[in-house]
Design a protein around this motif. Structure first.
Motif, PDB file in Angstrom:
ATOM      1  N   PRO A  46      21.500  67.964  40.441  1.00 36.58           N
ATOM      2  CA  PRO A  46      20.990  67.013  41.439  1.00 36.58           C
ATOM      3  C   PRO A  46      21.432  67.385  42.854  1.00 36.58           C
ATOM      4  N   TRP A  91      23.050  66.669  46.355  1.00 31.21           N
ATOM      5  CA  TRP A  91      24.225  65.843  46.669  1.00 31.21           C
ATOM      6  C   TRP A  91      23.862  64.563  47.403  1.00 31.21           C
ATOM      7  N   ALA A 111      19.276  60.200  45.412  1.00 29.45           N
ATOM      8  CA  ALA A 111      19.455  59.280  44.287  1.00 29.45           C
ATOM      9  C   ALA A 111      18.122  58.982  43.604  1.00 29.45           C
ATOM     10  N   CYS A 138      17.449  63.040  39.898  1.00 28.98           N
ATOM     11  CA  CYS A 138      18.820  63.373  40.277  1.00 28.98           C
ATOM     12  C   CYS A 138      19.814  62.430  39.600  1.00 28.98           C
ATOM     13  N   ALA A 139      19.451  61.143  39.508  1.00 32.23           N
ATOM     14  CA  ALA A 139      20.325  60.198  38.812  1.00 32.23           C
ATOM     15  C   ALA A 139      20.453  60.569  37.338  1.00 32.23           C
ATOM     16  N   ALA A 170      20.237  63.529  36.081  1.00 32.45           N
ATOM     17  CA  ALA A 170      21.086  64.714  35.986  1.00 32.45           C
ATOM     18  C   ALA A 170      22.558  64.334  36.123  1.00 32.45           C
ATOM     19  N   ARG A 171      22.870  63.388  37.019  1.00 33.78           N
ATOM     20  CA  ARG A 171      24.255  62.953  37.171  1.00 33.78           C
ATOM     21  C   ARG A 171      24.753  62.255  35.901  1.00 33.78           C
ATOM     22  N   ASP A 172      23.851  61.587  35.201  1.00 32.13           N
ATOM     23  CA  ASP A 172      24.212  60.902  33.961  1.00 32.13           C
ATOM     24  C   ASP A 172      24.232  61.834  32.758  1.00 32.13           C
ATOM     25  N   ALA A 224      21.835  69.950  34.805  1.00 31.33           N
ATOM     26  CA  ALA A 224      22.064  70.268  36.210  1.00 31.33           C
ATOM     27  C   ALA A 224      21.758  71.745  36.451  1.00 31.33           C
ATOM     28  N   ASP A 279      13.981  69.175  43.397  1.00 30.45           N
ATOM     29  CA  ASP A 279      14.325  67.962  42.644  1.00 30.45           C
ATOM     30  C   ASP A 279      13.125  67.051  42.388  1.00 30.45           C
TER      31      ASP A 279
END
Length: 287
Positions: A19, A21, A24, A28-29, A31-33, A38, A256
């Motif tokens: 994601p 930086w 949101a 991307c969210a 991928a963060r979860d 990523a 993204d």
């Protein structure tokens, strides 16, 4: 491993990685979860003898990417990285040069306008350990350690925004054709392509593998997507790649907003059905 053409996808995302930086969005969210893989900014590495490795672009994450690729790990005193082939002067393709500054004699190839744009950075890097800077568009191509013959081919593209005098020059962006002398196998690396051309068809016709710009899937994806080559549509890169079923075909440089980042998406299913791959960071294979 014997004398073969080996290739590693060190990073497969567009600038900023995935994601991003500062984003949101839903992807991307996810991928963060940990729901989507990523990806680091696009760059790759190639070798013809498993000892002398050449980087194709150097992302801002190059240290992390090299650390994750065991084939490129150093011996106690020496790195197997012999040099860099730059496709353009975009920050996400040249920022990693500063990480490599302690390697003496590193050879970096780029087109004349890219070399000129990097003049201040080149001067700073050469104060650490002098490097060799070479014209990638030299007539007849050039030979790399490891038994690779390379030719660079200009493709449509604009200079980066940081260049003060954005003079028109058809050589700002290049694709590379890498041939292994021992096996005759050919890789075409074209991670930034704004429009398709007959030249690309000619290059891919001779290739065993092509790694292609997949930044945007559709022209309506973002306002920027309509200004460059997209994957889908009658004039998109997927339709062009379908004319070359003999070659292994892989997308890289995914931004993204691109639904290809989701393995469960209809876009990924369409590309897979056409025989084109979307591989993860770190994917390594023999050509």
């Amino acid at each position: 491993m014997g004398v073969v053409l080996r290739f590693v996808l060190l990073g497969t995302a567009a600038g900023g990685g995935f994601p991003r930086w500062n984003c949101a969005c839903a992807r991307c969210a996810a991928a963060r979860d940990g729901k989507l893989p990523a990806r680091g900014p696009e760059c790759a590495a190639v070798t013809g003898n498993s000892r002398d490795w050449w980087l194709l672009n150097t992302s801002p994450d190059i240290r992390t990417q090299l650390t994750a690729a065991s084939a490129l790990w150093p011996s106690p005193r020496h790195t197997p990285v012999r040099g860099v082939l730059l496709t353009d002067a975009e920050a996400n393709h040249v920022a990693g040069l500063s990480v490599l500054r302690d390697v003496p004699g590193l050879k970096t190839y780029a087109s004349p306008p890219v070399l000129a744009a990097l003049a201040p950075a080149r001067a700073a890097l050469d104060r650490h350990d002098p490097w060799e800077w070479a014209d990638s568009l030299t007539e007849g191509g050039f030979v790399l350690a490891g038994g690779l013959v390379v030719t660079a081919h200009p493709v449509a593209g604009a200079p980066p925004a940081y260049v003060p005098a954005r003079a028109s020059d058809e050589r700002w962006v290049t694709a590379y054709r890498v041939e292994d002398l021992a096996t005759g196998c050919v890789l075409v690396y074209a991670p930034r392509v704004h429009t398709w051309s007959p030249m690309l068809d000619d290059l891919i016709e001779t290739a065993d593998c092509v790694v292609m710009d997949g930044t945007h899937f559709a022209a309506d994806e973002t306002p920027q997507a309509g200004r460059r080559l997209c994957v889908s549509g009658p004039a998109g890169s997927l339709a062009a790649l379908e004319r070359h079923p003999h070659a292994r075909r892989i997308y890289t440089h995914l931004t993204d907003t691109n639904p290809l980042l989701d393995p469960a998406s209809a876009a990924r299913a369409q590309v897979t059905e056409a025989g084109v791959e979307v591989l993860p960071d770190g994917a390594e294979f023999v050509i």
